[in-house]
Design a protein around this motif. Structure first.
Motif, mmCIF file in Angstrom:
data_model
loop_
_atom_site.group_PDB
_atom_site.id
_atom_site.type_symbol
_atom_site.label_atom_id
_atom_site.label_comp_id
_atom_site.label_asym_id
_atom_site.label_seq_id
_atom_site.Cartn_x
_atom_site.Cartn_y
_atom_site.Cartn_z
ATOM 1 N N UNK A 161 0.825 -1.205 0.000
ATOM 2 C CA UNK A 161 0.000 0.000 0.000
ATOM 3 C C UNK A 161 0.861 1.258 0.000
ATOM 4 N N UNK A 162 1.986 1.218 0.706
ATOM 5 C CA UNK A 162 2.906 2.354 0.704
ATOM 6 C C UNK A 162 3.476 2.592 -0.691
ATOM 7 N N UNK A 163 3.724 1.495 -1.424
ATOM 8 C CA UNK A 163 4.258 1.635 -2.788
ATOM 9 C C UNK A 163 3.234 2.273 -3.723
ATOM 10 N N UNK A 164 1.930 2.084 -3.438
ATOM 11 C CA UNK A 164 0.892 2.686 -4.265
ATOM 12 C C UNK A 164 0.919 4.213 -4.177
ATOM 13 N N UNK A 165 1.464 4.740 -3.076
ATOM 14 C CA UNK A 165 1.552 6.198 -2.928
ATOM 15 C C UNK A 165 2.524 6.793 -3.945
ATOM 16 N N UNK A 166 3.562 6.050 -4.251
ATOM 17 C CA UNK A 166 4.573 6.530 -5.197
ATOM 18 C C UNK A 166 4.264 6.099 -6.630
ATOM 19 N N UNK A 171 -3.344 9.790 -1.849
ATOM 20 C CA UNK A 171 -2.221 9.539 -0.936
ATOM 21 C C UNK A 171 -2.656 9.638 0.522
ATOM 22 N N UNK A 172 -3.543 10.596 0.816
ATOM 23 C CA UNK A 172 -4.038 10.737 2.189
ATOM 24 C C UNK A 172 -4.902 9.534 2.581
ATOM 25 N N UNK A 173 -5.724 9.060 1.635
ATOM 26 C CA UNK A 173 -6.561 7.890 1.888
ATOM 27 C C UNK A 173 -5.685 6.660 2.168
ATOM 28 N N UNK A 174 -4.650 6.463 1.351
ATOM 29 C CA UNK A 174 -3.752 5.321 1.542
ATOM 30 C C UNK A 174 -3.028 5.406 2.876
ATOM 31 N N UNK A 175 -2.604 6.623 3.254
ATOM 32 C CA UNK A 175 -1.900 6.790 4.525
ATOM 33 C C UNK A 175 -2.801 6.477 5.710
ATOM 34 N N UNK A 176 -4.070 6.899 5.637
ATOM 35 C CA UNK A 176 -5.036 6.573 6.704
ATOM 36 C C UNK A 176 -5.225 5.063 6.807
ATOM 37 N N UNK A 177 -5.295 4.408 5.654
ATOM 38 C CA UNK A 177 -5.435 2.959 5.615
ATOM 39 C C UNK A 177 -4.219 2.275 6.233
#
Length: 220
Positions: free
Chosen positions: A30-35, A70-76
């Motif tokens: 999921x962190x990789x999806x941010x980039x 990115x904010x949604x992924x970080x919350x997840x």
């Protein structure tokens, strides 16, 4: 990604250390999806650019507010981190670490005879087992013995730690199959016995009822 993780956690042979590893792996994905967006996200971005969905023409709607991806992924990611046993308390982290070293694949190439002695002591106390017996079993296991008898109580106890609610949900489904509208007179004890046999017992075709029928006829 979350659907795949959920299916893995529902497996009956899933252990707590393995579940911890799988969740951490999903967090990294999921962190990789941010980039770098995933395949579905890239498809959605192309549709947004062309304003078409297949052969359907899309129109903008000012009433709909776009989520920051990115904010949604970080919350997840933050929520998943908070659910990790190895991170939400120091005591849980010790137990997860102790459980993980019972797996031979995590051992170094060269180990001493009393390897993971402290971890075995911690687990034995946690499950209220004989510490000396568990230590002797672990020494035999480290020394190359396959499934030592002294280690079996600890191995069985470790398997009782649930890593998801899947088994509980299966049991409720089974209870609804046993206690139907036509069998409402079953007592709680009988329902529990039938559930226990269904979950832990051998297949029905392996059961030989003749001896039990004879006993019941003789003693009622």
């Amino acid at each position: 990604e979350l659907s795949s993780l959920s299916l893995q956690l529902q497996s009956r042979n899933m252990s707590l250390p393995r579940a911890d590893t799988e969740i951490k792996r999903s967090i990294r994905i999921l962190q990789s999806f941010k980039e770098e967006p995933g395949e579905k996200m890239q498809m959605a971005q192309k549709m947004q650019e062309t304003m078409t969905f297949g052969c359907v023409q899309l129109e903008s709607n000012t009433k709909l507010k776009t989520l920051c991806a990115k904010q949604f992924l970080q919350c997840l990611i933050d929520n998943m981190n908070n659910r990790l046993c190895s991170l939400n308390s120091e005591q849980n982290a010790e137990v997860v670490k102790a459980l993980s070293v019972l797996d031979k694949t995590t051992w170094p190439d060269e180990i001493r005879i009393r390897y993971i002695e402290k971890e075995v002591q911690l687990l034995a106390r946690r499950f209220k087992l004989d510490e000396l017996r568990a230590q002797r079993g672990m020494i035999a296991f480290v020394d190359g013995e396959c499934n030592p008898e002294n280690l079996k109580p600890l191995q069985v106890a470790v398997k009782t730690l649930p890593c998801s609610t899947a088994e509980c949900e299966r049991d409720f489904s089974l209870m609804n199959l046993i206690c139907t509208d036509l069998r409402t007179s079953l007592t709680t004890k009988n329902i529990a016995n039938l559930m226990f046999l269904n979950i832990n017992g051998p297949p029905l075709e392996n059961w030989q009822p003749k001896e039990y029928v004879k006993t019941w006829l003789l003693k009622h």
